[in-house]
Design a protein around this motif. Structure first.
Motif, mmCIF file in Angstrom:
data_model
loop_
_atom_site.group_PDB
_atom_site.id
_atom_site.type_symbol
_atom_site.label_atom_id
_atom_site.label_comp_id
_atom_site.label_asym_id
_atom_site.label_seq_id
_atom_site.Cartn_x
_atom_site.Cartn_y
_atom_site.Cartn_z
ATOM 1 N N ALA A 34 0.940 -1.248 0.106
ATOM 2 C CA ALA A 34 0.007 0.104 -0.013
ATOM 3 C C ALA A 34 0.977 1.338 0.095
ATOM 4 N N THR A 35 1.923 1.360 -0.810
ATOM 5 C CA THR A 35 2.947 2.446 -0.924
ATOM 6 C C THR A 35 2.453 3.101 -2.111
ATOM 7 N N PRO A 36 3.120 4.318 -2.244
ATOM 8 C CA PRO A 36 3.095 5.269 -3.462
ATOM 9 C C PRO A 36 3.014 4.374 -4.802
ATOM 10 N N HIS A 37 2.353 4.932 -5.822
ATOM 11 C CA HIS A 37 1.920 4.278 -6.962
ATOM 12 C C HIS A 37 3.303 3.650 -7.785
ATOM 13 N N TYR A 38 4.266 4.548 -7.779
ATOM 14 C CA TYR A 38 5.368 4.085 -8.643
ATOM 15 C C TYR A 38 6.159 2.983 -8.273
ATOM 16 N N SER A 39 5.873 2.759 -6.674
ATOM 17 C CA SER A 39 6.524 1.638 -5.881
ATOM 18 C C SER A 39 6.047 0.119 -6.164
ATOM 19 N N HIS A 40 4.902 0.096 -6.565
ATOM 20 C CA HIS A 40 4.142 -1.105 -6.510
ATOM 21 C C HIS A 40 4.996 -2.200 -7.280
ATOM 22 N N PRO A 41 5.176 -2.148 -8.566
ATOM 23 C CA PRO A 41 5.940 -3.079 -9.351
ATOM 24 C C PRO A 41 7.090 -3.567 -8.517
ATOM 25 N N GLU A 42 7.951 -2.745 -8.523
ATOM 26 C CA GLU A 42 9.433 -2.862 -7.652
ATOM 27 C C GLU A 42 9.404 -3.669 -6.579
ATOM 28 N N ILE A 43 8.459 -3.299 -5.499
ATOM 29 C CA ILE A 43 8.288 -3.756 -4.442
ATOM 30 C C ILE A 43 7.649 -5.556 -4.626
ATOM 31 N N ALA A 44 6.450 -5.363 -5.536
ATOM 32 C CA ALA A 44 6.066 -6.799 -5.855
ATOM 33 C C ALA A 44 6.981 -7.849 -6.250
ATOM 34 N N ILE A 45 7.860 -7.293 -7.296
ATOM 35 C CA ILE A 45 8.875 -8.217 -7.734
ATOM 36 C C ILE A 45 9.758 -8.401 -6.708
ATOM 37 N N ASN A 46 10.170 -7.780 -5.711
ATOM 38 C CA ASN A 46 10.950 -8.163 -4.682
ATOM 39 C C ASN A 46 10.337 -9.099 -3.840
#
Length: 387
Positions: A75-87
């Motif tokens: 539930a972070t800012p928009h830009y970070s969603h893919p990067e965190i999910a991939i991690n």
């Protein structure tokens, strides 16, 4: 069956809500065991508003490697969603992301590939898919009772926002901070439902967007988009955060009439025969097919976050199908990206949009921006929870 150990990263408005749902035992089969935030005030809030033994992490990597969680809500800012999910996927962790899937399709497609390769359950918080109103609309369309679709029209202007809303944080309503305005925030659920209930995506988009028309912002606060589909169907999507009183009116027209969704009510104007058959066979000049108005009783529910959350946990535990698969998050984003690109270029845009081209155009918007907010009321940002 053991409880799924869930962590929440990002303790802004939505992250806080997910923490409370878990802490209050509203999600069966799951337990909150960890959170990740860099904001002291939000950490204090978690410590004062949870009853269980919740681990606190300030660093994303430590959170994923040392918390022992089975699943994470992002539930972070928009830009970070893919990067965190991939991690998370790389660590073998199930993922539920808040909308939007991201800001541009380039890294969202990479996220989908990571999800596919790791085999973990990947969901997105498209809570309106759990709304009985839209589920019934989808059933009517897919059952064939409306016949072949001719046109769709959705006016979404009940999404008013004041200047103070945009001034609440410096990241809001900027290309660099949010990546967009009304399309990515207020109307993204509608873009998802638009394609979900019909079952098909636009092929071409021609859009006009107004950037900062009603507010002191650099992104769009009004959009009118005309779309064409491969099968000849056309559609219009209108949205704004600058109108009061607003409208939320969806029309889906088919061979056997039209379905209207407005004021949380569903009405089917059903023809007694196909319009195409009537048009071919009728010889009386000014006549038209008869129809009857059918009010379909559906109890609309807008607060369906818990339903999507529970569905995700159930899918992890039992393998049941997801209402909102994470990989489908790219669809509404694809439409939004096409609308932006069409507005920027002032021309018709074909879907799917070239991911690299859109990314390059977005970077140009960010790099050439000279916009500065003049009345920001809160400059203290939680980089792990500003959703």
């Amino acid at each position: 069956m053991s409880l799924i150990k869930v962590g929440v990263i990002g303790i802004g408005n939505m992250g806080s809500s997910h923490v409370q749902m878990l802490d209050k035992g509203q999600i069966e089969g799951a337990i909150l065991t960890a959170i990740c935030s860099s904001n002291d005030s939000r950490i204090d809030w978690v410590e004062n508003h949870t009853s269980g033994d919740v681990q606190i992490f300030r660093d994303e990597e430590t959170f994923f490697t040392e918390s022992g969680i089975d699943a994470v809500v992002i539930a972070t800012p928009h830009y970070s969603h893919p990067e965190i999910a991939i991690n998370a996927f790389s660590k073998g962790i199930h993922v539920l992301i808040e909308k939007p899937a991201g800001v541009y399709t380039k890294n969202v497609l990479e996220m989908n590939e990571a999800a596919e390769s790791c085999g973990k359950v990947f969901g997105i918080m498209y809570n309106q898919r759990a709304n009985p109103l839209y589920q019934k609309l989808r059933d009517l369309i897919h059952s064939g009772k409306l016949g072949n679709i001719k046109r769709t029209n959705w006016i979404v202007t009940d999404t008013y926002r004041s200047q103070s809303y945009y001034d609440s944080s410096k990241w809001r309503a900027t290309w660099k901070g949010e990546g967009g305005g009304v399309l990515l925030n207020q109307a993204l659920h509608h873009l998802d439902i638009w394609q979900w209930v019909t079952g098909f995506m636009p092929k071409r988009v021609n859009a006009v967007s107004s950037f900062g028309k009603y507010h002191d912002i650099e992104v769009e606060d009004e959009v009118t988009a005309y779309v064409e589909y491969e099968n000849g169907v056309t559609g219009v999507f209108i949205t704004s955060t600058g109108e009061v009183p607003g409208t939320n009116l969806l029309e889906v027209v088919g061979d056997f009439g039209k379905i209207v969704v407005e004021n949380e009510e569903l009405t089917f104007y059903r023809l007694t025969q196909s319009e195409r058959d009537f048009n071919r066979l009728y010889k009386g000049g000014f006549g038209k097919p008869d129809y009857r108005k059918i009010d379909i009783p559906v109890k609309s529910e807008n607060a369906n976050h818990a339903t999507i959350f529970q569905n995700w946990i159930d899918s992890i535990n039992t393998g049941s199908p997801l209402l909102a698969p994470g990989k489908e998050g790219v669809k509404a984003l694809e439409i939004a990206n096409a609308i932006y690109l069409s507005s920027w270029l002032n021309q018709t845009v074909e879907l799917p949009v070239d991911p690299d081209h859109y990314y390059e155009r977005l970077q140009e918007k960010i790099s050439t921006s000279t916009f500065e907010k003049k009345h920001v009321t809160n400059n203290t940002l939680d980089v792990k929870g500003t959703h």
